[in-house]
Structure formats: structure tokens, C-alpha cells
Enzyme design. Sequence first.
Site, PDB file in Angstrom:
ATOM      1  N   GLY A 180      45.326  15.968  17.039  1.00 36.18           N
ATOM      2  CA  GLY A 180      45.755  14.482  17.597  1.00 36.18           C
ATOM      3  C   GLY A 180      47.475  14.653  17.266  1.00 36.18           C
ATOM      4  N   GLY A 181      47.966  13.520  17.495  1.00 36.55           N
ATOM      5  CA  GLY A 181      49.553  13.569  17.110  1.00 36.55           C
ATOM      6  C   GLY A 181      49.804  13.800  15.648  1.00 36.55           C
ATOM      7  N   GLY A 236      48.490  16.513  14.159  1.00 34.64           N
ATOM      8  CA  GLY A 236      48.469  17.815  13.906  1.00 34.64           C
ATOM      9  C   GLY A 236      46.825  18.057  14.104  1.00 34.64           C
ATOM     10  N   ASP A 253      32.659   9.257   9.566  1.00 29.51           N
ATOM     11  CA  ASP A 253      33.743   8.456   9.683  1.00 29.51           C
ATOM     12  C   ASP A 253      33.037   6.969  10.244  1.00 29.51           C
ATOM     13  OD1 ASP A 253      33.984   7.934  12.496  1.00 29.51           O
ATOM     14  OD2 ASP A 253      35.317   9.520  12.670  1.00 29.51           O
ATOM     15  N   ASP A 276      47.418   2.307   7.905  1.00 29.99           N
ATOM     16  CA  ASP A 276      46.567   2.656   8.982  1.00 29.99           C
ATOM     17  C   ASP A 276      45.271   2.595   8.716  1.00 29.99           C
ATOM     18  OD1 ASP A 276      46.330   3.150  11.730  1.00 29.99           O
ATOM     19  OD2 ASP A 276      46.440   5.535  11.367  1.00 29.99           O
TER      20      ASP A 276
END
Length: 310
Positions: free
Chosen positions: A39-40, A42, A128, A167
Site C-alpha cells: 500500500g502507500g 510500503g 486482522d 490510525d
Amino acid sequence: MLDKRVVDLRLDQLENVKAKNGKEHFEKQYTMGKLLGSGGFGSVFSGHRISDGQQVAIKQISRDRILQWAKLPCEANAVPMEIALLLSLGSGTGSVPGHHGIIRMLDWFEITGQGFLMVFEKPQYCQDLFDFITERGPLEEPVAQRILKQVLEALQFCHSKGIVHRDIKDENILVDTRTGDIKIIDFGSGAALKDSIYTDFEGTRVYSPPEWILHQRYNAQPLTVWSLGVLLFDMVCGDIPFEHDCEIIRAVPSFTKRISKECQSLITWCLSYSPEDRPSLEQILEHPWMMESSEDFGDLQAESNIKPSL
């Protein structure tokens, strides 16, 4: 967007921590396997430690993707903020005691031309919370309460170490499907905890509070508590309460499942429009709904294949 600034964390307990530079040092200790996700932030790969075969997860981050840097004692070069935060939470080989509810970084390396490699523990039988909810649907309230209590205790530990995660969401919480134990992951949006206003945010927008949407400003604890309200709604209803900015600004969740009045009360309190009206972490733990005993987790292990996630 964050500027690429360098923060001096002045973490005295990390005075002997130094980078393990060089690809050759990494390759002598670890083997990198298949790609688990990207993802953004890495990319994350599976891997194992050569000395004992322990399974690990390896997060690779390019230098040009790093927005926040930190200066550590006895380190000439700045390191990604995420590494500094994890070290201060007890990761790596330092003497700082960690917390069982926070993912442990085992090692980190700076690789010329590649950026940084972060080696994490890779718990077995974990998935998750996003996948956990997707497979099972809305969670029973005692299960949601057990998970939320652990998240709260881990966040209290973070705050005691001067760190805010920024987050908190279902994708950043690992659940052991045998025991119900959790681990918070991904401190890539984290920062040093402060009492003053934050004007930067790299977390997940649908978990962000009205004050950020409207004014691009927030305080650490009200931001965290709002995200916990979104998380609890997600667990007991099976999906997040708000998808669009206008819904976040209204701050009126529509309960799609039948849940107890006590649970609704806590969610609504956490999702108060005004930051000053939201509870503290301690007040959440003392809420009547949180005081109920949670059920055993043993019969909730998924029958499907479980993929560890970071």
C-alpha cells in the site's frame, strides 16, 4: 500532506540503539519470502529468522515514502518515525519493556538504495479484525467488549510512553482466533503525544472526527476516542457507521443491528460531535457496558484458512 520534517524525540531509554546497516547484515539473519500485502506505506513480506526458523513479517519502506523522521540519541542519521515509536514501545533488542497488546518489532535495517526493512513478530492463528468481522458478521457484544478492552489497555500504554497511534481501525488490530488476544499494528501514522493541537493527519479518513474534516485540527485523545467509537460500532454492527464526510460531520450513527442500550450509549458518547464531550480512555473502561464479563473466545476460531497480517 505532512512535510518531511525531523523530530527529536529525546528518548533517553534508546541511547544505545543503533541501526544495523547494510543488506549483508539482513541477509545473514533473515530470509525474505512472498509478498503479503502492499500500500502507500510500503510492502510487507513473509520471512523467517535463520538462527531458529522463527516466522517473521518484513516491512519494506522506500525513503521517498517516509513523511516523518525522528532523531535518536547516538544515531547520526534520522530514522523513520515509525521505527522510533516502536523502539520506545519496547521493540527491538533494547531494555524498554513492551506490551503484549502491541506488535513487536524484532529488528530493523537501513539498506542503501532500498530504504528501511522492519522485521516484526508474526503471530500464528491471527487475522486482522477486518477479516475477522467479514468472516463472522457482527460480533456478539461480549466478544466486542473483550477486544475493545484490550485495545484500550494497549493505547493507555502507548500514551504512557508519550505516543499516539492515530490510525486505530479494524485492519490495524490482529486477533488470535484461539484466545481472543489482540495486538495493535502499524504505527506508520503515529506521532509523539502532545497536549496541543495537531494539524497533520495520515490516518484513515472514515475513522477521523468532525473537527478534522471541517478544520484540519484535532487533539490526540478526542481523535483516538472517536476512532474507538467507530471501531466498536464496526464490531457490533458489522460495518463502519460513516462512509462520507457529511455523515461524519452529522455525527449521528444509525444502528443497523439490535444491540443493547448500554452499548449504544457508549458508542454515541465516543462519537460526540464536540471533542470535549467525548470520554477519556479511563471513562470508557469505567462505562457500565465495559464492566460486564466477556465470554470465552475458544469456540470462535475460524474454520477457514487464516492469514497473518501486518
